[in-house]
Every structure is written in C-alpha cells, then in structure tokens.
Design a protein around this motif. Structure first.
Motif, PDB file in Angstrom:
ATOM      1  N   CYS A 224     209.256 -33.658  90.549  1.00  0.00           N
ATOM      2  CA  CYS A 224     208.339 -33.448  89.421  1.00  0.00           C
ATOM      3  C   CYS A 224     206.923 -33.629  89.921  1.00  0.00           C
ATOM      4  CB  CYS A 224     208.648 -34.447  88.310  1.00  0.00           C
ATOM      5  SG  CYS A 224     207.671 -34.234  86.838  1.00  0.00           S
ATOM      6  N   SER A 225     206.660 -34.710  90.620  1.00  0.00           N
ATOM      7  CA  SER A 225     205.376 -34.942  91.282  1.00  0.00           C
ATOM      8  C   SER A 225     205.553 -36.175  92.146  1.00  0.00           C
ATOM      9  CB  SER A 225     204.248 -35.138  90.267  1.00  0.00           C
ATOM     10  OG  SER A 225     204.470 -36.274  89.486  1.00  0.00           O
ATOM     11  N   SER A 226     204.593 -36.395  93.005  1.00  0.00           N
ATOM     12  CA  SER A 226     204.742 -37.485  93.959  1.00  0.00           C
ATOM     13  C   SER A 226     204.805 -38.836  93.282  1.00  0.00           C
ATOM     14  CB  SER A 226     203.576 -37.467  94.951  1.00  0.00           C
ATOM     15  OG  SER A 226     202.347 -37.621  94.274  1.00  0.00           O
ATOM     16  N   HIS A 227     204.242 -38.945  92.065  1.00  0.00           N
ATOM     17  CA  HIS A 227     204.233 -40.248  91.400  1.00  0.00           C
ATOM     18  C   HIS A 227     205.635 -40.725  91.093  1.00  0.00           C
ATOM     19  CE1 HIS A 227     205.021 -38.004  87.719  1.00  0.00           C
ATOM     20  NE2 HIS A 227     205.304 -39.156  87.141  1.00  0.00           N
TER      21      HIS A 227
ATOM     22  N   SER B 137     198.348 -43.387  83.618  1.00  0.00           N
ATOM     23  CA  SER B 137     198.133 -42.028  84.125  1.00  0.00           C
ATOM     24  C   SER B 137     198.735 -41.010  83.167  1.00  0.00           C
ATOM     25  CB  SER B 137     198.775 -41.866  85.515  1.00  0.00           C
ATOM     26  OG  SER B 137     198.210 -42.765  86.447  1.00  0.00           O
ATOM     27  N   LEU B 138     198.004 -39.916  82.964  1.00  0.00           N
ATOM     28  CA  LEU B 138     198.440 -38.841  82.077  1.00  0.00           C
ATOM     29  C   LEU B 138     198.823 -37.628  82.913  1.00  0.00           C
ATOM     30  CD1 LEU B 138     198.641 -38.056  79.013  1.00  0.00           C
ATOM     31  CD2 LEU B 138     196.339 -37.091  79.254  1.00  0.00           C
ATOM     32  N   TYR B 139     199.970 -37.011  82.599  1.00  0.00           N
ATOM     33  CA  TYR B 139     200.503 -35.880  83.357  1.00  0.00           C
ATOM     34  C   TYR B 139     200.740 -34.678  82.444  1.00  0.00           C
ATOM     35  CZ  TYR B 139     201.436 -39.194  87.139  1.00  0.00           C
ATOM     36  OH  TYR B 139     201.315 -40.132  88.140  1.00  0.00           O
ATOM     37  N   LEU B 140     200.846 -33.510  83.095  1.00  0.00           N
ATOM     38  CA  LEU B 140     201.068 -32.259  82.368  1.00  0.00           C
ATOM     39  C   LEU B 140     202.113 -31.426  83.092  1.00  0.00           C
ATOM     40  CD1 LEU B 140     199.820 -30.730  79.866  1.00  0.00           C
ATOM     41  CD2 LEU B 140     198.447 -29.453  81.537  1.00  0.00           C
ATOM     42  N   THR B 141     202.989 -30.776  82.318  1.00  0.00           N
ATOM     43  CA  THR B 141     203.948 -29.827  82.865  1.00  0.00           C
ATOM     44  C   THR B 141     204.114 -28.689  81.866  1.00  0.00           C
ATOM     45  OG1 THR B 141     206.152 -29.598  83.868  1.00  0.00           O
ATOM     46  CG2 THR B 141     205.991 -30.979  81.908  1.00  0.00           C
TER      47      THR B 141
ATOM     48  N   MET C   6     211.956 -27.753  81.900  1.00  0.00           N
ATOM     49  CA  MET C   6     210.750 -27.752  82.727  1.00  0.00           C
ATOM     50  C   MET C   6     210.774 -26.568  83.692  1.00  0.00           C
ATOM     51  SD  MET C   6     210.611 -31.856  83.446  1.00  0.00           S
ATOM     52  CE  MET C   6     209.234 -31.738  84.582  1.00  0.00           C
ATOM     53  N   VAL C   7     209.683 -25.816  83.679  1.00  0.00           N
ATOM     54  CA  VAL C   7     209.576 -24.603  84.490  1.00  0.00           C
ATOM     55  C   VAL C   7     208.699 -24.831  85.718  1.00  0.00           C
ATOM     56  CG1 VAL C   7     208.863 -22.169  84.476  1.00  0.00           C
ATOM     57  CG2 VAL C   7     209.916 -23.180  82.439  1.00  0.00           C
ATOM     58  N   THR C   8     207.757 -25.755  85.630  1.00  0.00           N
ATOM     59  CA  THR C   8     206.783 -25.964  86.702  1.00  0.00           C
ATOM     60  C   THR C   8     206.842 -27.390  87.234  1.00  0.00           C
ATOM     61  OG1 THR C   8     204.968 -26.749  85.279  1.00  0.00           O
ATOM     62  CG2 THR C   8     205.262 -24.354  85.489  1.00  0.00           C
ATOM     63  N   ASN C   9     206.013 -27.643  88.221  1.00  0.00           N
ATOM     64  CA  ASN C   9     205.785 -29.006  88.699  1.00  0.00           C
ATOM     65  C   ASN C   9     205.056 -29.795  87.618  1.00  0.00           C
ATOM     66  OD1 ASN C   9     203.384 -27.382  89.097  1.00  0.00           O
ATOM     67  ND2 ASN C   9     202.531 -29.114  90.215  1.00  0.00           N
ATOM     68  N   CYS C  10     204.813 -31.082  87.889  1.00  0.00           N
ATOM     69  CA  CYS C  10     204.015 -31.936  87.011  1.00  0.00           C
ATOM     70  C   CYS C  10     202.670 -32.209  87.674  1.00  0.00           C
ATOM     71  CB  CYS C  10     204.726 -33.244  86.720  1.00  0.00           C
ATOM     72  SG  CYS C  10     206.336 -33.036  85.946  1.00  0.00           S
ATOM     73  N   GLN C  11     201.611 -32.120  86.900  1.00  0.00           N
ATOM     74  CA  GLN C  11     200.255 -32.263  87.430  1.00  0.00           C
ATOM     75  C   GLN C  11     199.603 -33.526  86.866  1.00  0.00           C
ATOM     76  OE1 GLN C  11     197.922 -30.024  89.409  1.00  0.00           O
ATOM     77  NE2 GLN C  11     196.964 -32.039  89.366  1.00  0.00           N
ATOM     78  N   LEU C  12     199.091 -34.377  87.751  1.00  0.00           N
ATOM     79  CA  LEU C  12     198.321 -35.544  87.307  1.00  0.00           C
ATOM     80  C   LEU C  12     196.990 -35.078  86.734  1.00  0.00           C
ATOM     81  CD1 LEU C  12     197.732 -38.618  87.186  1.00  0.00           C
ATOM     82  CD2 LEU C  12     196.849 -38.419  89.529  1.00  0.00           C
TER      83      LEU C  12
ATOM     84  N   ALA D 130     205.198 -23.626  76.069  1.00  0.00           N
ATOM     85  CA  ALA D 130     204.390 -24.798  75.734  1.00  0.00           C
ATOM     86  C   ALA D 130     204.066 -25.586  76.988  1.00  0.00           C
ATOM     87  CB  ALA D 130     205.143 -25.686  74.742  1.00  0.00           C
ATOM     88  N   LEU D 131     202.987 -26.357  76.902  1.00  0.00           N
ATOM     89  CA  LEU D 131     202.688 -27.373  77.905  1.00  0.00           C
ATOM     90  C   LEU D 131     203.058 -28.722  77.322  1.00  0.00           C
ATOM     91  CD1 LEU D 131     199.288 -26.198  79.427  1.00  0.00           C
ATOM     92  CD2 LEU D 131     201.619 -25.471  79.963  1.00  0.00           C
ATOM     93  N   VAL D 132     203.462 -29.629  78.184  1.00  0.00           N
ATOM     94  CA  VAL D 132     203.946 -30.933  77.743  1.00  0.00           C
ATOM     95  C   VAL D 132     203.193 -32.026  78.489  1.00  0.00           C
ATOM     96  CG1 VAL D 132     205.933 -32.487  77.693  1.00  0.00           C
ATOM     97  CG2 VAL D 132     206.227 -30.068  77.147  1.00  0.00           C
ATOM     98  N   ALA D 133     202.689 -33.003  77.731  1.00  0.00           N
ATOM     99  CA  ALA D 133     201.974 -34.134  78.318  1.00  0.00           C
ATOM    100  C   ALA D 133     202.804 -35.406  78.166  1.00  0.00           C
ATOM    101  CB  ALA D 133     200.618 -34.310  77.650  1.00  0.00           C
ATOM    102  N   TYR D 134     202.694 -36.286  79.159  1.00  0.00           N
ATOM    103  CA  TYR D 134     203.345 -37.599  79.104  1.00  0.00           C
ATOM    104  C   TYR D 134     202.546 -38.557  79.967  1.00  0.00           C
ATOM    105  CZ  TYR D 134     205.274 -36.488  83.722  1.00  0.00           C
ATOM    106  OH  TYR D 134     205.413 -36.162  85.044  1.00  0.00           O
ATOM    107  N   PHE D 135     202.903 -39.836  79.929  1.00  0.00           N
ATOM    108  CA  PHE D 135     202.115 -40.815  80.686  1.00  0.00           C
ATOM    109  C   PHE D 135     203.012 -41.842  81.369  1.00  0.00           C
ATOM    110  CE2 PHE D 135     202.467 -42.551  76.379  1.00  0.00           C
ATOM    111  CZ  PHE D 135     202.804 -43.876  76.609  1.00  0.00           C
TER     112      PHE D 135
END
Length: 407
Positions: free
Chosen positions: A21-24, A233-237, A281-287, A319-324
C-alpha cells in the motif's frame, strides 16, 4: 458527511493486489514485538483556507456541527462505540501501561476526557495527578466513575488496593475531573508534564479538536513535556466502487420517475464515512501530510498537498479514499495504529470522496493532483476539502476540481 451500510464487495477486475500500500505499512509492522506485549496488544491493527467553498444554499447548507458538538458527547452511546473500538482503546492502554517510566510521578492533562478512561489508565500507571477536562455532560459521569474506582481525592484505601493489584510499587494517584472548555477552564497547576488526548476525528481533522490540544500544549506543557500521541499522518488512495456509487449517488437521477438531481449535487459534496474493502483499492497509497503534534502550529491544520496515485491493475476509479495513522514515538517501542483499508477496522473507518467522473485506468497510469484542506470559515469544527485531479490515460483524459464539506 454520511455513512453507508456495511458491505464486502470485490473490485470489478476481480484481482486482489496486496503487494504494498505504501512504505508506511511496512514500517508500522515493525513497531510492536508480540512477545513483549500483554494480551491487550492483540487489539493493535499494525499487522493486519479554501477560497471557493461548496454552495451553502443547498438544503441544510447553513447548518453546521457547532451547536450540537458538545451535546453529542453527552450521550453514553458515542462513548460506548469508542470504548469498544479495541484498536483505539487498547493501543492507548498498552502505550500507558507498558511505558510506566513516562507517567510515574508525572502530572497529566487529559484533553477531552469523555468517560475518563485514559485518565484511569494514567492513574493506574503511576501518574502523580491527572486532570481530566471534559466539556460535555459526560463530565458528571466521569466524576462518578473516578470515585467508583477509587481515584478521587481522599479515597486512599480503595486506590491502594486497586493499584497494588497491578503496580505494587506505584505511588498513589488522584484524578480531578474539570468540566468546561479547555480554552476557558482554570487549571489548578501552572504546568503539566504530559498531555494525552484522543482528538482524532473522521478524516483525521473533522471536529478540529487538534486545535484544543495545541492550545493546551502552548499554555501548560513544560518545555520537555510529552504529547501523546505525537504524530499523525493522512493518506490517500483510489477505489473502484461502481455498485455503491450507483446506489448512493446515481439513485437521485430517477426516483420513481422523477428528477431529483438537485439532491445528487449535495450527496456528491458530502464525503462518506465507511469501511472500504481492500480489494476495491486500485492504486498505491500516497502520504499527504504528517503532523508533529509536539511542534506544529495551529495553522498547520490547513494545507495543500500534491499526490500521485499509480494504478496497480486495469480498472475503474469511482472515488478517492482518505485515512490516517497515529504514532506514539516517545514510547520504549514505537507504537501506533492505522485506520487504512488494509488494517483492522476502527470506528473512524475511512473517508470516501466520490468523483464526478468515472476514470478508466490502465496499470501503470497515474492520477495526479492536489488536496487542499482547511477548517470551515463559519464553523472551524467542519472541514472544507478541495480536490484537483487529472488523468491522461489511454481510455480517459480528465482534469477537474471538486469541493467537499465534512459537517
């Protein structure tokens, strides 16, 4: 802001890409060592200003959460939901119990104490004194809870028995519940050693309680004091969500033969709080943003962050999805939890931002853009979001700006 019913659907591609999803997420998996934690650790999910705002002329557009914010926390139901969120509550419990060296003989301020559960944890871990500040009517119940558990002034005998059961060499603690707003109360002490709070809202910043924590930090925390948690931290996918978007948004196009598209416009503006299946989820997760609560200024809650989402398969994006994530970096071992789709579910769920466009995307193609976040000008507890996105792909060429309002 809305919520949707629970569902468990597969993406339209039928693929499940769990690579990264992401390095985090890789980092957080190394934070807790199972053999060093007690049974409560199993609750952790680490392994598993905007200038152009939405039109307030829409139905209910002039109403905000200002009038009922504190009243909503007077009912026990909302506290029951939070207490039963074991990822949330037991992570705090583990942080406090397993890091007694931070709390022993310290003066603690609990901001937004609710039932007083965090204050009770701190007292049991050996804090010298805990000041629990709560503005809602729940403060009255918190006082009773403190007394019932032997942590009020003068109840030394029952406290001695309770503390000895868990921490035989821990000094006696007293909890003082203060009813009122942090910005208005008079604290009986000039300084505190630790500020602890569960201030996070939906989308991390909804209800803007972080400003209250920062106010308390600036007014009472000693120079080398600790804020817990101290990093967020807030993320987007991006997700495929055709079935539910059809049911939730497109429904208003034809309601028993009548055009109700005016409501569709409002439905698009309000982000949806819901649990997203990781298979969507279609994409990676972005910080997007990391906040250091011990150093940031109140103005830092307003920001613009760029993003680049890379498709991990051929699919559609609705849609885009945010989480923290939140972290407690001052602990003996780095500890925290995530509210992301690939982690154990919490009461915060995720925040879904539906797009006007349906994006047809191929593996390796990118959705680029920026997100601007700021407290609402009329009511700072609400959040305004401006999303700019574009895709220049084989099947879709789109560039658009959308506005959202969490209220």
């Amino acid at each position: 802001m809305g919520r949707r019913r629970g569902h468990n659907k597969q993406s339209s591609s039928g693929n499940n890409n769990d690579n990264n999803c992401s390095s985090h997420q890789q980092v957080t998996r190394m934070m807790v060592d199972d053999e060093d934690l007690d049974e409560t650790t199993e609750s952790s999910n680490l392994d598993d200003p905007i200038s152009d705002e939405p039109d307030d002329s829409l139905i209910g557009g002039d109403k905000t959460s200002a009038d009922y914010y504190f009243d909503s926390y007077s009912h026990f139901g909302i506290h029951e939901e939070m207490l039963k969120d074991t990822v949330r509550t037991k992570t705090y419990q583990n942080v406090i119990y397993q890091n007694g060296f931070l709390f022993r003989n310290k003066v603690v301020l609990d901001v937004g104490a609710g039932t007083g559960i965090l204050s009770l944890f701190c007292a049991k871990a050996g804090a010298k004194h805990v000041y629990a500040v709560e503005c809602s009517q729940m403060a009255d119940m918190a006082k009773e809870i403190v007394e019932a558990n032997g942590f009020s002034n003068g109840d030394y005998y029952s406290r001695r028995l309770l503390i000895h059961k868990y921490f035989s060499h821990t000094p006696l603690s007293v909890i003082t519940v203060l009813k009122g707003k942090v910005e208005e109360i008079v604290l009986p002490v000039a300084q505190v050693d630790i500020i602890i709070s569960e201030w996070m809202g939906y989308f991390l910043l909804f209800e803007n309680m972080l400003d209250t924590v920062l106010y308390a930090r600036n007014k009472w925390l000693i120079n080398d004091g600790i804020v817990l948690p101290d990093r967020a931290s807030l993320y987007l996918t991006a997700i495929e969500d055709s079935d539910y978007k059809e049911d939730k948004i497109e429904f208003w196009n034809n309601v028993y033969g009548f055009d109700m598209c005016c409501i569709k416009k409002q439905a698009m503006i309000e982000p949806l709080v819901d649990t997203v299946d990781q298979n969507q989820m279609v994409t990676n997760c972005q910080l997007l943003k990391t906040m250091d609560i011990s150093k940031m200024s109140p103005g830092d809650v307003s920001f613009t962050a760029p993003f680049k989402l890379v498709a991990e398969r051929n699919d559609y994006i609705h849609a885009l999805v945010a989480y923290f994530d939140v972290m407690f970096t001052k602990c003996h071992k780095l500890t925290g939890f995530s509210t992301g789709p690939r982690s154990r579910a919490t009461h915060w769920k995720q925040t879904v931002l539906y797009l006007v466009d349906v994006l047809t995307i191929c593996e390796g193609e990118t959705v680029v853009g920026s997100m601007t976040v700021a407290p609402n000008k009329k009511n700072p507890r609400d959040v305004g979001i401006m999303l700019k996105y574009s895709l220049n792909g084989q099947h879709s060429q789109v560039s658009r700006t959308q506005h959202y309002k969490m209220r």
